[in-house]
Design a protein around this motif. Structure first.
Motif, PDB file in Angstrom:
ATOM      1  N   LEU A 112       0.854  -1.186   0.000  1.00 58.03           N
ATOM      2  CA  LEU A 112       0.000   0.000   0.000  1.00 58.03           C
ATOM      3  C   LEU A 112       0.885   1.230   0.000  1.00 58.03           C
ATOM      4  O   LEU A 112       1.920   1.252   0.675  1.00 58.03           O
ATOM      5  N   TYR A 113       0.477   2.211  -0.761  1.00 54.45           N
ATOM      6  CA  TYR A 113       1.113   3.526  -0.738  1.00 54.45           C
ATOM      7  C   TYR A 113       0.106   4.507  -0.164  1.00 54.45           C
ATOM      8  O   TYR A 113      -1.043   4.562  -0.625  1.00 54.45           O
ATOM      9  N   LEU A 114       0.519   5.274   0.818  1.00 55.27           N
ATOM     10  CA  LEU A 114      -0.276   6.408   1.286  1.00 55.27           C
ATOM     11  C   LEU A 114       0.356   7.646   0.665  1.00 55.27           C
ATOM     12  O   LEU A 114       1.475   8.028   1.019  1.00 55.27           O
ATOM     13  N   LEU A 115      -0.338   8.232  -0.294  1.00 51.82           N
ATOM     14  CA  LEU A 115       0.125   9.433  -0.982  1.00 51.82           C
ATOM     15  C   LEU A 115      -0.387  10.633  -0.196  1.00 51.82           C
ATOM     16  O   LEU A 115      -1.597  10.883  -0.145  1.00 51.82           O
ATOM     17  N   LEU A 116       0.519  11.351   0.448  1.00 54.06           N
ATOM     18  CA  LEU A 116       0.120  12.471   1.300  1.00 54.06           C
ATOM     19  C   LEU A 116      -0.140  13.713   0.455  1.00 54.06           C
ATOM     20  O   LEU A 116       0.656  14.075  -0.409  1.00 54.06           O
ATOM     21  N   ASP A 117      -1.260  14.327   0.741  1.00 58.55           N
ATOM     22  CA  ASP A 117      -1.722  15.480  -0.027  1.00 58.55           C
ATOM     23  C   ASP A 117      -0.912  16.733   0.305  1.00 58.55           C
ATOM     24  O   ASP A 117      -0.249  16.810   1.348  1.00 58.55           O
ATOM     25  N   ILE A 118      -1.003  17.709  -0.564  1.00 60.56           N
ATOM     26  CA  ILE A 118      -0.272  18.968  -0.414  1.00 60.56           C
ATOM     27  C   ILE A 118      -1.098  20.006   0.338  1.00 60.56           C
ATOM     28  O   ILE A 118      -0.915  21.198   0.165  1.00 60.56           O
ATOM     29  N   ASP A 119      -1.984  19.551   1.215  1.00 61.78           N
ATOM     30  CA  ASP A 119      -2.845  20.455   1.972  1.00 61.78           C
ATOM     31  C   ASP A 119      -2.202  20.974   3.254  1.00 61.78           C
ATOM     32  O   ASP A 119      -2.829  21.716   4.002  1.00 61.78           O
ATOM     33  N   LEU A 120      -0.955  20.608   3.505  1.00 62.36           N
ATOM     34  CA  LEU A 120      -0.212  21.180   4.637  1.00 62.36           C
ATOM     35  C   LEU A 120       0.537  22.417   4.163  1.00 62.36           C
ATOM     36  O   LEU A 120       0.990  22.461   3.015  1.00 62.36           O
ATOM     37  N   PRO A 121       0.739  23.394   5.033  1.00 59.84           N
ATOM     38  CA  PRO A 121       1.548  24.555   4.641  1.00 59.84           C
ATOM     39  C   PRO A 121       2.996  24.136   4.386  1.00 59.84           C
ATOM     40  O   PRO A 121       3.509  23.221   5.024  1.00 59.84           O
ATOM     41  N   TRP A 122       3.631  24.804   3.450  1.00 56.13           N
ATOM     42  CA  TRP A 122       5.035  24.565   3.134  1.00 56.13           C
ATOM     43  C   TRP A 122       5.896  24.880   4.349  1.00 56.13           C
ATOM     44  O   TRP A 122       5.718  25.914   4.992  1.00 56.13           O
ATOM     45  N   GLN A 123       6.831  23.986   4.664  1.00 54.73           N
ATOM     46  CA  GLN A 123       7.790  24.207   5.741  1.00 54.73           C
ATOM     47  C   GLN A 123       9.170  24.353   5.109  1.00 54.73           C
ATOM     48  O   GLN A 123       9.621  23.455   4.403  1.00 54.73           O
ATOM     49  N   GLU A 124       9.817  25.471   5.371  1.00 53.10           N
ATOM     50  CA  GLU A 124      11.163  25.680   4.836  1.00 53.10           C
ATOM     51  C   GLU A 124      12.124  24.646   5.403  1.00 53.10           C
ATOM     52  O   GLU A 124      12.025  24.272   6.569  1.00 53.10           O
ATOM     53  N   ASP A 125      13.026  24.192   4.559  1.00 50.61           N
ATOM     54  CA  ASP A 125      14.024  23.193   4.928  1.00 50.61           C
ATOM     55  C   ASP A 125      15.133  23.321   3.892  1.00 50.61           C
ATOM     56  O   ASP A 125      14.852  23.399   2.696  1.00 50.61           O
ATOM     57  N   PRO A 126      16.395  23.348   4.310  1.00 48.74           N
ATOM     58  CA  PRO A 126      17.486  23.506   3.330  1.00 48.74           C
ATOM     59  C   PRO A 126      17.548  22.381   2.299  1.00 48.74           C
ATOM     60  O   PRO A 126      18.158  22.548   1.251  1.00 48.74           O
ATOM     61  N   LEU A 127      16.905  21.249   2.572  1.00 46.77           N
ATOM     62  CA  LEU A 127      16.925  20.129   1.624  1.00 46.77           C
ATOM     63  C   LEU A 127      15.700  20.105   0.714  1.00 46.77           C
ATOM     64  O   LEU A 127      15.531  19.181  -0.069  1.00 46.77           O
ATOM     65  N   ARG A 128      14.863  21.120   0.792  1.00 45.75           N
ATOM     66  CA  ARG A 128      13.678  21.200  -0.073  1.00 45.75           C
ATOM     67  C   ARG A 128      13.908  22.261  -1.140  1.00 45.75           C
ATOM     68  O   ARG A 128      14.485  23.304  -0.864  1.00 45.75           O
ATOM     69  N   ASP A 129      13.418  21.981  -2.343  1.00 43.73           N
ATOM     70  CA  ASP A 129      13.764  22.824  -3.479  1.00 43.73           C
ATOM     71  C   ASP A 129      12.617  23.486  -4.239  1.00 43.73           C
ATOM     72  O   ASP A 129      12.853  24.446  -4.943  1.00 43.73           O
TER      73      ASP A 129
END
Length: 177
Positions: A112-129
């Protein structure tokens, strides 16, 4: 003889709560989970990521998952993403996916894959682009999971995200017995 271990992958675009949810699910079900190898790998990079790094992350994720499976005592583990992420990033950033990754994709199955939705606010992280490409990556995740004929469910929710994931895991476990 031991029953096969069910693998549930928590996937989705950046900043959707995958690592948090995966660890919370493992705690709830009192089982092991596979962390995202790429996070550790990228944190240690001293140069821009290249295609060889993507291959290295693929091998690292596969080895990490194999290690967790080897010591798992329960019939269920959770995976904080899968190396499908390597394909998605390689295609996006380099315009191609290493052949070793393409060859391995049909060989690694998740129950099973749980595909998490983009309904959370963006959290800054140096590893996110890509904070402005969340919808784009969500569509890619749908397309990739569909092309694998994967059993997946889109899960959202702000305060009730974990509860929604547990509900879907429970449905899956009931159907698979």
């Amino acid at each position: 003889m031991n029953k096969p271990i069910k693998k549930i992958a928590i996937v989705g675009p950046e900043s959707t709560g995958k690592s948090t949810i995966t660890s919370q699910l493992a705690k709830h079900y009192q089982t092991l989970w596979v962390p995202e190898y790429a996070r550790y790998y990228c944190a240690a990079l001293t140069k821009d990521c290249d295609l060889q790094d993507e291959v290295n992350m693929f091998h690292g994720q596969v080895a990490l998952e194999a290690s967790v499976l080897a010591i798992a005592e329960k019939e269920l583990i959770f995976c904080d993403t899968t190396f499908l992420t390597v394909k998605i990033w390689s295609d996006e950033v380099f315009g191609e996916t290493p052949q070793v990754v393409l060859d391995a994709l049909p060989k690694y199955n998740y129950d099973l894959y749980l595909l998490l939705d983009i309904d959370l606010p963006w959290q800054e992280d140096p590893l996110r682009d890509f904070p402005h490409k969340r919808e784009h990556f969500m569509q890619i995740w749908h397309n990739e999971l569909q092309s694998l004929n994967a059993n997946y469910i889109l899960v959202g929710g702000l305060e009730d995200r974990l509860d929604n994931c547990i509900l879907e895991v429970e449905r899956f476990l009931q159907q698979s017995h």
